[in-house]
Design a protein around this motif. Structure first.
Motif, PDB file in Angstrom:
ATOM      1  N   ASN A   3       0.785  -1.100   0.068  1.00  0.00           N
ATOM      2  CA  ASN A   3       0.124   0.047  -0.019  1.00  0.00           C
ATOM      3  C   ASN A   3       0.729   1.319  -0.101  1.00  0.00           C
ATOM      4  O   ASN A   3       0.208   2.184   0.015  1.00  0.00           O
ATOM      5  N   GLY A   4       2.027   1.236  -0.009  1.00  0.00           N
ATOM      6  CA  GLY A   4       3.077   2.391  -0.190  1.00  0.00           C
ATOM      7  C   GLY A   4       4.112   2.308   0.891  1.00  0.00           C
ATOM      8  O   GLY A   4       4.439   0.949   1.719  1.00  0.00           O
ATOM      9  N   GLN A   6       6.528   2.743   4.143  1.00  0.00           N
ATOM     10  CA  GLN A   6       6.553   3.003   5.626  1.00  0.00           C
ATOM     11  C   GLN A   6       7.307   4.366   6.160  1.00  0.00           C
ATOM     12  O   GLN A   6       8.205   4.242   5.777  1.00  0.00           O
ATOM     13  N   ALA A  25       0.695  12.434   5.971  1.00  0.00           N
ATOM     14  CA  ALA A  25      -0.369  11.064   5.670  1.00  0.00           C
ATOM     15  C   ALA A  25      -1.460  11.710   4.808  1.00  0.00           C
ATOM     16  O   ALA A  25      -1.720  10.897   3.817  1.00  0.00           O
ATOM     17  N   PHE A  28      -0.186  12.109   1.197  1.00  0.00           N
ATOM     18  CA  PHE A  28       0.015  10.797   0.545  1.00  0.00           C
ATOM     19  C   PHE A  28      -1.031   9.927   0.383  1.00  0.00           C
ATOM     20  O   PHE A  28      -0.924   8.581  -0.190  1.00  0.00           O
ATOM     21  N   ASN A  29      -2.208  10.493   1.205  1.00  0.00           N
ATOM     22  CA  ASN A  29      -3.441   9.353   1.217  1.00  0.00           C
ATOM     23  C   ASN A  29      -3.029   8.264   1.740  1.00  0.00           C
ATOM     24  O   ASN A  29      -3.279   6.957   1.397  1.00  0.00           O
ATOM     25  N   TYR A  30      -2.002   8.390   2.996  1.00  0.00           N
ATOM     26  CA  TYR A  30      -1.415   7.214   3.849  1.00  0.00           C
ATOM     27  C   TYR A  30      -2.231   7.363   5.263  1.00  0.00           C
ATOM     28  O   TYR A  30      -2.913   8.214   5.540  1.00  0.00           O
ATOM     29  N   TYR A  32      -2.682   7.507   9.211  1.00  0.00           N
ATOM     30  CA  TYR A  32      -1.617   8.191  10.298  1.00  0.00           C
ATOM     31  C   TYR A  32      -1.756   7.387  11.492  1.00  0.00           C
ATOM     32  O   TYR A  32      -2.897   7.156  11.994  1.00  0.00           O
ATOM     33  N   GLY A 123       2.241  -0.867   4.760  1.00  0.00           N
ATOM     34  CA  GLY A 123       2.600   0.008   4.438  1.00  0.00           C
ATOM     35  C   GLY A 123       1.711   1.256   4.116  1.00  0.00           C
ATOM     36  O   GLY A 123       0.625   0.934   4.568  1.00  0.00           O
ATOM     37  N   GLY A 124       2.109   2.033   3.263  1.00  0.00           N
ATOM     38  CA  GLY A 124       0.996   3.329   3.187  1.00  0.00           C
ATOM     39  C   GLY A 124       0.732   3.997   4.587  1.00  0.00           C
ATOM     40  O   GLY A 124      -0.527   4.324   4.722  1.00  0.00           O
ATOM     41  N   ILE A 125       1.694   4.198   5.459  1.00  0.00           N
ATOM     42  CA  ILE A 125       1.343   4.642   6.654  1.00  0.00           C
ATOM     43  C   ILE A 125       2.634   5.554   7.289  1.00  0.00           C
ATOM     44  O   ILE A 125       3.720   5.242   6.789  1.00  0.00           O
ATOM     45  N   VAL A 126       2.405   6.644   7.845  1.00  0.00           N
ATOM     46  CA  VAL A 126       3.010   7.599   8.752  1.00  0.00           C
ATOM     47  C   VAL A 126       2.801   7.223  10.077  1.00  0.00           C
ATOM     48  O   VAL A 126       1.770   7.658  10.716  1.00  0.00           O
TER      49      VAL A 126
END
Ligand code: CDP
Ligand code: CDP
Length: 224
Positions: A3-4, A6, A25, A28-30, A32, A123-126
């Motif tokens: 998903n992106g 980390q 976040a 990038f559409n992540y 949070y 992933g895809g996370i801040v």
């Protein structure tokens, strides 16, 4: 990660981690994840139940039986423990002054960091905290260590309190920040440290958009 990236953002109290992490976040559409809020939530429940901070057994039971959840809103995130909304309550002085003691306990760290790892698995996370780059997500593609001088950090907290109508002395805030930084950096298990591969960003004289821009550029470099 499917998903992106980390993205780990660590640093001392009031360096701007949560403010900046939230903005990065959403850019990038992540997802949070505010790991400090998780330690605060457990601390809130410990205090609410009248448990002594040295009662490791009782605190372990609390952390193993509690459900912490987040709910995104237009202006941030609501925090819940076992369905009770505690977004404001976890920012109170009593929680702030006890959280470093609770977060130094092994069982608390084991449980919360396992939950954090799971949340970040795709992933895809801040994620922001103290030990994210060093311990929770050692393979994070982006690791930021956010710092600012104690004076600047106390001043930021002071202004934030004024905005919220809370009256505190700048000296008290400064001392509180120093105490918490000391405890968080000197505990035995996963203390606050800059991971070897983390990029340090000194935000002492940086406004929020500038910090967001700096971190976003680092992320973009890693995406491409
Ligand atoms: O926002 P603030 O800087 O006041 O702190 P926070 O991020 O809400 O974290 C509160 C406390 O939780 C810290 O002072 C640490 O004791 C603990 N914490 C931790 O031990 N590990 C983390 N990954 C995040 C927070
Ligand atoms: O999460 P952490 O404790 O590291 O800090 P924060 O709660 O995100 O930020 C503390 C305060 O500093 C907030 O009121 C932010 O608006 C402010 N801040 C700032 O004035 N300039 C920055 N570059 C970053 C944060």
């Amino acid at each position: 990660h499917k998903n992106g990236l980390q993205v780990a953002i660590d640093g001392p109290a009031s360096a701007g981690k949560s403010t900046v992490a939230k903005l990065v976040a959403s850019r990038f559409n992540y997802i949070y994840c505010d790991t400090g809020a998780m330690y605060r939530a457990i601390t809130y429940k410990v205090l609410k139940n009248g448990i002594a901070l040295d009662d490791i057994e009782a605190i372990t039971k609390i952390v193993d039986s509690s459900q912490i959840t987040f709910e995104p809103t237009a202006h941030g995130q609501k925090v819940f423990i076992d369905g009770e909304e505690i977004t404001e309550a976890i920012r109170q002085e009593d929680v702030t002054n006890s959280v470093s003691a609770v977060s130094a306990i092994q069982s608390v760290r084991t449980k919360l960091s396992a939950d954090q790892k799971q949340l970040a698995a795709n992933g895809g996370i801040v994620m922001d905290g103290r030990d994210i780059g060093s311990t929770v997500l050692p393979n994070a593609e982006v690791k930021i260590f956010l710092i600012a001088s104690v004076d600047e950090r106390a001043d930021r907290r002071y202004k934030e309190n004024v905005r919220k109508g809370i009256n505190t002395s700048l000296e008290v805030l400064k001392q509180e920040i120093r105490d918490r930084d000391y405890k968080d950096s000197h505990r035995e298990i996963s203390p606050l440290t800059k991971a070897d591969d983390a990029i340090e960003v000194d935000t002492t004289s940086m406004a929020i958009p500038e910090v967001v821009e700096t971190i976003s550029k680092i992320i973009l470099k890693n995406i491409n």
